[in-house]
Design a protein around this motif. Structure first.
Motif, short mmCIF file in Angstrom:
data_model
loop_
_atom_site.label_atom_id
_atom_site.label_comp_id
_atom_site.label_asym_id
_atom_site.label_seq_id
_atom_site.Cartn_x
_atom_site.Cartn_y
_atom_site.Cartn_z
N ALA A 94 5.38 82.57 -5.57
CA ALA A 94 6.54 81.88 -6.16
C ALA A 94 7.73 82.82 -6.28
O ALA A 94 8.87 82.42 -6.03
N ALA A 95 7.49 84.08 -6.64
CA ALA A 95 8.58 85.05 -6.74
C ALA A 95 9.23 85.26 -5.38
O ALA A 95 10.46 85.37 -5.27
N ALA A 96 8.43 85.33 -4.33
CA ALA A 96 8.99 85.48 -2.98
C ALA A 96 9.76 84.24 -2.58
O ALA A 96 10.84 84.33 -1.98
N ALA A 97 9.23 83.06 -2.91
CA ALA A 97 9.89 81.81 -2.55
C ALA A 97 11.28 81.71 -3.18
O ALA A 97 12.20 81.15 -2.57
N ARG A 98 11.44 82.27 -4.38
CA ARG A 98 12.75 82.21 -5.05
C ARG A 98 13.83 83.00 -4.31
O ARG A 98 15.01 82.77 -4.53
N THR A 99 13.41 83.94 -3.47
CA THR A 99 14.40 84.78 -2.76
C THR A 99 14.79 84.21 -1.41
O THR A 99 15.61 84.80 -0.71
N VAL A 100 14.19 83.09 -1.03
CA VAL A 100 14.45 82.52 0.30
C VAL A 100 15.74 81.71 0.27
O VAL A 100 15.83 80.68 -0.40
N GLY A 101 16.73 82.18 0.99
CA GLY A 101 17.95 81.41 1.21
C GLY A 101 18.60 80.87 -0.05
O GLY A 101 18.50 81.42 -1.14
N SER A 102 19.26 79.75 0.12
CA SER A 102 19.96 79.04 -0.94
C SER A 102 19.07 77.91 -1.46
O SER A 102 18.02 77.62 -0.88
#
Length: 292
Positions: A94-102
Protein backbone atom coordinates in the motif's frame (compact mmCIF):
# COMPACT_ATOMS: atom_id res chain seq x y z
CA UNK A 1 0.10 11.82 -49.12
CA UNK A 2 0.64 9.75 -45.98
CA UNK A 3 -0.73 6.23 -46.21
CA UNK A 4 -3.65 5.61 -43.81
CA UNK A 5 -2.88 3.67 -40.65
CA UNK A 6 -4.31 0.17 -40.42
CA UNK A 7 -7.11 -0.09 -37.87
CA UNK A 8 -6.30 -2.29 -34.87
CA UNK A 9 -8.67 -5.09 -33.94
CA UNK A 10 -10.32 -4.72 -30.53
CA UNK A 11 -11.63 -7.57 -28.37
CA UNK A 12 -13.70 -7.04 -25.21
CA UNK A 13 -14.34 -10.39 -23.48
CA UNK A 14 -16.99 -10.67 -20.77
CA UNK A 15 -15.16 -13.24 -18.64
CA UNK A 16 -11.74 -14.81 -18.16
CA UNK A 17 -12.51 -17.91 -20.21
CA UNK A 18 -13.48 -15.78 -23.19
CA UNK A 19 -10.38 -13.63 -22.74
CA UNK A 20 -8.08 -16.66 -22.78
CA UNK A 21 -9.80 -18.05 -25.87
CA UNK A 22 -9.47 -14.68 -27.62
CA UNK A 23 -5.79 -14.52 -26.71
CA UNK A 24 -5.17 -18.06 -27.93
CA UNK A 25 -6.86 -17.23 -31.25
CA UNK A 26 -5.16 -13.84 -31.56
CA UNK A 27 -1.73 -14.06 -29.89
CA UNK A 28 -0.80 -10.68 -31.37
CA UNK A 29 -3.43 -8.98 -29.16
CA UNK A 30 -1.99 -6.81 -26.39
CA UNK A 31 -3.92 -7.03 -23.09
CA UNK A 32 -4.99 -3.68 -21.63
CA UNK A 33 -6.63 -2.87 -18.30
CA UNK A 34 -5.66 0.53 -16.91
CA UNK A 35 -3.57 1.35 -19.98
CA UNK A 36 -1.35 3.74 -18.01
CA UNK A 37 1.84 2.33 -19.56
CA UNK A 38 0.56 1.00 -22.87
CA UNK A 39 -1.33 4.08 -24.00
CA UNK A 40 1.63 6.35 -23.26
CA UNK A 41 3.71 4.19 -25.59
CA UNK A 42 0.93 4.28 -28.21
CA UNK A 43 0.62 8.07 -27.96
CA UNK A 44 4.36 8.49 -28.46
CA UNK A 45 4.26 6.01 -31.36
CA UNK A 46 6.68 3.68 -29.59
CA UNK A 47 4.30 0.82 -30.25
CA UNK A 48 1.36 0.21 -32.56
CA UNK A 49 -0.56 -2.92 -31.48
CA UNK A 50 -2.22 -4.83 -34.28
CA UNK A 51 -4.92 -5.88 -31.81
CA UNK A 52 -5.93 -5.08 -28.23
CA UNK A 53 -7.67 -7.19 -25.61
CA UNK A 54 -9.72 -5.11 -23.15
CA UNK A 55 -9.81 -6.78 -19.72
CA UNK A 56 -11.94 -4.23 -17.88
CA UNK A 57 -15.20 -6.24 -18.00
CA UNK A 58 -13.72 -9.29 -16.27
CA UNK A 59 -15.00 -9.26 -12.68
CA UNK A 60 -12.59 -11.98 -11.48
CA UNK A 61 -9.60 -9.80 -12.30
CA UNK A 62 -11.02 -6.80 -10.41
CA UNK A 63 -11.57 -8.67 -7.12
CA UNK A 64 -9.36 -9.52 -4.15
CA UNK A 65 -9.96 -12.15 -1.50
CA UNK A 66 -8.65 -13.11 1.93
CA UNK A 67 -7.04 -16.55 1.66
CA UNK A 68 -6.11 -16.85 5.34
CA UNK A 69 -2.35 -16.37 5.45
CA UNK A 70 -2.32 -14.36 2.21
CA UNK A 71 -4.34 -11.94 0.12
CA UNK A 72 -5.16 -12.91 -3.46
CA UNK A 73 -5.22 -9.71 -5.52
CA UNK A 74 -6.78 -9.88 -8.97
CA UNK A 75 -4.51 -8.45 -11.62
CA UNK A 76 -7.08 -5.76 -12.44
CA UNK A 77 -7.23 -4.34 -8.89
CA UNK A 78 -6.12 -0.71 -9.02
CA UNK A 79 -3.50 1.03 -6.91
CA UNK A 80 -6.20 3.24 -5.41
CA UNK A 81 -8.04 0.20 -4.08
CA UNK A 82 -4.84 -1.32 -2.70
CA UNK A 83 -4.27 1.92 -0.77
CA UNK A 84 -7.86 2.14 0.46
CA UNK A 85 -8.68 -1.51 1.14
CA UNK A 86 -5.45 -3.41 1.87
CA UNK A 87 -3.19 -1.01 3.80
CA UNK A 88 -3.73 -2.84 7.10
CA UNK A 89 -2.79 -6.31 5.89
CA UNK A 90 -0.30 -5.33 3.15
CA UNK A 91 1.26 -2.08 4.42
CA UNK A 92 4.40 -2.24 2.27
CA UNK A 93 2.48 -2.73 -0.96
CA UNK A 94 0.00 0.00 0.00
CA UNK A 95 2.86 2.40 0.75
CA UNK A 96 4.34 1.73 -2.69
CA UNK A 97 0.93 2.13 -4.35
CA UNK A 98 0.59 5.62 -2.83
CA UNK A 99 3.70 6.75 -4.74
CA UNK A 100 2.39 5.70 -8.15
CA UNK A 101 1.57 8.66 -10.35
CA UNK A 102 -1.33 10.99 -9.64
CA UNK A 103 -4.74 10.09 -8.15
CA UNK A 104 -6.04 9.67 -11.70
CA UNK A 105 -3.28 7.17 -12.52
CA UNK A 106 -3.83 5.28 -9.26
CA UNK A 107 -7.53 5.01 -10.11
CA UNK A 108 -6.68 3.38 -13.46
CA UNK A 109 -3.31 1.66 -13.06
CA UNK A 110 -3.30 -1.98 -11.94
CA UNK A 111 -0.85 -4.23 -10.14
CA UNK A 112 -1.10 -6.80 -12.92
CA UNK A 113 -0.25 -4.21 -15.54
CA UNK A 114 2.79 -3.13 -13.53
CA UNK A 115 4.01 -6.72 -13.45
CA UNK A 116 3.29 -7.36 -17.12
CA UNK A 117 5.34 -4.30 -18.09
CA UNK A 118 8.17 -5.74 -15.95
CA UNK A 119 10.01 -2.45 -15.68
CA UNK A 120 12.97 -2.52 -13.27
CA UNK A 121 11.53 0.72 -11.84
CA UNK A 122 8.01 -0.61 -11.18
CA UNK A 123 6.91 0.66 -7.77
CA UNK A 124 4.89 -2.43 -6.92
CA UNK A 125 7.75 -4.87 -7.41
CA UNK A 126 9.98 -4.32 -4.32
CA UNK A 127 7.20 -5.00 -1.76
CA UNK A 128 6.23 -8.18 -3.62
CA UNK A 129 9.84 -9.35 -3.55
CA UNK A 130 10.26 -8.46 0.13
CA UNK A 131 7.21 -10.52 1.11
CA UNK A 132 7.75 -13.48 -1.24
CA UNK A 133 4.62 -13.03 -3.35
CA UNK A 134 3.50 -15.50 -6.02
CA UNK A 135 2.21 -14.66 -9.49
CA UNK A 136 -0.75 -16.60 -10.88
CA UNK A 137 -0.72 -16.95 -14.68
CA UNK A 138 -3.40 -18.43 -16.94
CA UNK A 139 -3.75 -19.46 -20.57
CA UNK A 140 -6.19 -21.54 -22.56
CA UNK A 141 -4.02 -24.55 -21.61
CA UNK A 142 -4.36 -24.04 -17.85
CA UNK A 143 -2.90 -22.13 -14.91
CA UNK A 144 0.51 -21.96 -13.28
CA UNK A 145 2.11 -20.03 -10.42
CA UNK A 146 5.54 -18.41 -10.41
CA UNK A 147 7.43 -17.09 -7.37
CA UNK A 148 8.01 -13.36 -7.77
CA UNK A 149 11.79 -13.89 -7.53
CA UNK A 150 11.62 -16.00 -10.74
CA UNK A 151 9.18 -13.79 -12.65
CA UNK A 152 11.53 -11.13 -14.08
CA UNK A 153 14.02 -12.25 -16.74
CA UNK A 154 15.47 -8.95 -17.98
CA UNK A 155 14.68 -5.27 -18.54
CA UNK A 156 10.94 -5.20 -19.29
CA UNK A 157 10.94 -8.97 -19.78
CA UNK A 158 9.28 -11.71 -17.77
CA UNK A 159 8.38 -15.39 -17.91
CA UNK A 160 5.01 -14.61 -19.55
CA UNK A 161 4.55 -16.63 -22.72
CA UNK A 162 2.36 -15.74 -25.72
CA UNK A 163 -1.26 -16.48 -24.88
CA UNK A 164 -0.77 -16.01 -21.13
CA UNK A 165 -2.35 -13.48 -18.77
CA UNK A 166 -1.49 -12.55 -15.20
CA UNK A 167 -4.68 -13.33 -13.29
CA UNK A 168 -3.67 -12.64 -9.69
CA UNK A 169 -0.90 -11.95 -7.21
CA UNK A 170 -0.86 -13.88 -3.93
CA UNK A 171 0.79 -11.76 -1.24
CA UNK A 172 1.47 -13.07 2.29
CA UNK A 173 -0.14 -10.96 4.99
CA UNK A 174 2.23 -8.78 6.98
CA UNK A 175 3.60 -10.51 10.07
CA UNK A 176 5.44 -7.43 11.23
CA UNK A 177 6.21 -3.83 10.22
CA UNK A 178 6.98 -3.03 6.58
CA UNK A 179 8.54 -0.04 4.84
CA UNK A 180 8.76 1.26 1.29
CA UNK A 181 11.13 4.12 0.43
CA UNK A 182 11.45 5.72 -3.00
CA UNK A 183 14.11 8.20 -4.13
CA UNK A 184 13.12 10.68 -6.82
CA UNK A 185 12.68 14.35 -7.51
CA UNK A 186 9.34 14.14 -5.66
CA UNK A 187 7.34 11.50 -3.81
CA UNK A 188 4.99 10.55 -6.65
CA UNK A 189 4.41 11.16 -10.37
CA UNK A 190 8.06 10.29 -10.96
CA UNK A 191 10.05 7.24 -12.03
CA UNK A 192 12.16 6.12 -9.09
CA UNK A 193 15.89 6.77 -9.10
CA UNK A 194 15.88 3.79 -6.77
CA UNK A 195 13.41 2.23 -4.34
CA UNK A 196 13.50 -0.23 -1.49
CA UNK A 197 11.03 -2.37 0.44
CA UNK A 198 11.74 -4.03 3.78
CA UNK A 199 9.44 -6.52 5.52
CA UNK A 200 9.98 -7.81 9.04
CA UNK A 201 8.45 -11.22 9.88
CA UNK A 202 8.21 -11.35 13.67
CA UNK A 203 6.88 -14.92 13.78
CA UNK A 204 9.70 -16.43 11.71
CA UNK A 205 12.26 -13.83 12.87
CA UNK A 206 13.07 -13.15 9.25
CA UNK A 207 13.79 -10.10 7.13
CA UNK A 208 12.84 -9.58 3.47
CA UNK A 209 14.08 -7.00 0.96
CA UNK A 210 13.14 -5.78 -2.49
CA UNK A 211 15.15 -3.32 -4.62
CA UNK A 212 13.77 -1.31 -7.55
CA UNK A 213 15.33 0.80 -10.29
CA UNK A 214 18.87 -0.32 -9.46
CA UNK A 215 19.44 -3.27 -11.75
CA UNK A 216 18.29 -4.87 -15.01
CA UNK A 217 15.40 -6.40 -13.03
CA UNK A 218 13.90 -5.79 -9.60
CA UNK A 219 16.20 -7.48 -7.08
CA UNK A 220 16.42 -8.91 -3.60
CA UNK A 221 19.40 -8.57 -1.25
CA UNK A 222 19.91 -12.09 0.16
CA UNK A 223 23.04 -11.18 2.12
CA UNK A 224 21.17 -8.31 3.77
CA UNK A 225 18.23 -10.60 4.53
CA UNK A 226 20.60 -12.87 6.46
CA UNK A 227 21.97 -10.17 8.76
CA UNK A 228 21.91 -11.26 12.39
CA UNK A 229 19.41 -9.19 14.33
CA UNK A 230 19.14 -9.18 18.14
CA UNK A 231 15.71 -10.82 18.29
CA UNK A 232 16.16 -11.96 21.88
CA UNK A 233 17.52 -8.59 23.03
CA UNK A 234 15.89 -5.89 20.85
CA UNK A 235 17.59 -3.15 22.88
CA UNK A 236 20.96 -4.25 21.43
CA UNK A 237 19.96 -2.97 17.99
CA UNK A 238 22.30 -0.09 17.09
CA UNK A 239 23.32 2.25 14.29
CA UNK A 240 26.27 0.06 13.30
CA UNK A 241 23.89 -2.81 12.59
CA UNK A 242 21.60 -0.58 10.53
CA UNK A 243 24.53 0.78 8.53
CA UNK A 244 25.86 -2.74 7.87
CA UNK A 245 22.43 -3.68 6.57
CA UNK A 246 22.54 -0.63 4.28
CA UNK A 247 25.96 -1.64 2.99
CA UNK A 248 24.71 -5.12 2.15
CA UNK A 249 21.65 -3.80 0.33
CA UNK A 250 23.80 -1.42 -1.73
CA UNK A 251 26.18 -4.27 -2.59
CA UNK A 252 23.28 -6.32 -3.97
CA UNK A 253 22.29 -3.58 -6.44
CA UNK A 254 23.41 -3.63 -10.07
CA UNK A 255 22.74 -0.04 -11.13
CA UNK A 256 23.76 1.91 -14.22
CA UNK A 257 24.31 5.59 -14.98
CA UNK A 258 21.32 7.16 -16.74
CA UNK A 259 19.46 10.46 -16.98
CA UNK A 260 17.87 9.97 -13.54
CA UNK A 261 21.06 9.28 -11.60
CA UNK A 262 24.47 7.65 -11.51
CA UNK A 263 25.21 4.13 -10.37
CA UNK A 264 27.25 5.50 -7.47
CA UNK A 265 24.39 7.71 -6.33
CA UNK A 266 21.92 4.83 -6.50
CA UNK A 267 24.14 2.67 -4.30
CA UNK A 268 24.58 5.49 -1.80
CA UNK A 269 20.85 6.23 -1.74
CA UNK A 270 20.00 2.56 -1.24
CA UNK A 271 22.42 2.30 1.68
CA UNK A 272 20.83 5.32 3.36
CA UNK A 273 17.28 4.09 2.65
CA UNK A 274 18.02 0.58 3.88
CA UNK A 275 19.51 1.75 7.17
CA UNK A 276 16.57 4.11 7.67
CA UNK A 277 13.99 1.43 6.78
CA UNK A 278 15.51 -1.13 9.15
CA UNK A 279 15.54 1.39 12.00
CA UNK A 280 11.88 2.17 11.34
CA UNK A 281 10.63 -1.42 11.23
CA UNK A 282 12.66 -2.34 14.30
CA UNK A 283 11.31 0.66 16.23
CA UNK A 284 7.76 -0.16 15.13
CA UNK A 285 8.19 -3.74 16.28
CA UNK A 286 10.05 -3.20 19.53
CA UNK A 287 9.84 0.50 20.41
CA UNK A 288 13.58 0.64 21.10
CA UNK A 289 15.38 3.96 21.17
CA UNK A 290 18.24 2.39 19.20
CA UNK A 291 15.89 2.14 16.21
CA UNK A 292 15.35 5.89 15.94
Amino acid sequence: MTAPQATASFYRPADLGEALRDLAAHPEAVPVAGGTDLMVAVNYRHTRPAAMLDLTRIAELRAWSDEGAAIRIGSGVTYARICAELATVLPGLAAAARTVGSPQIRNRGTLGGNLATASPAGDGHPPLLATGATIEIASAAGRRTVPIADFFTGPKRSVLEPGELITAVIVPKALGPQQFLKVGTRNAMVIAVCSLAVALDLDARRLGTGIGSAGPTPLTAPDADRIELPWARPDLFNDALAEEFGRRVAAAARPIDDVRGTAAYRRHALAVCAARALRRVWTAAHGTEAGR
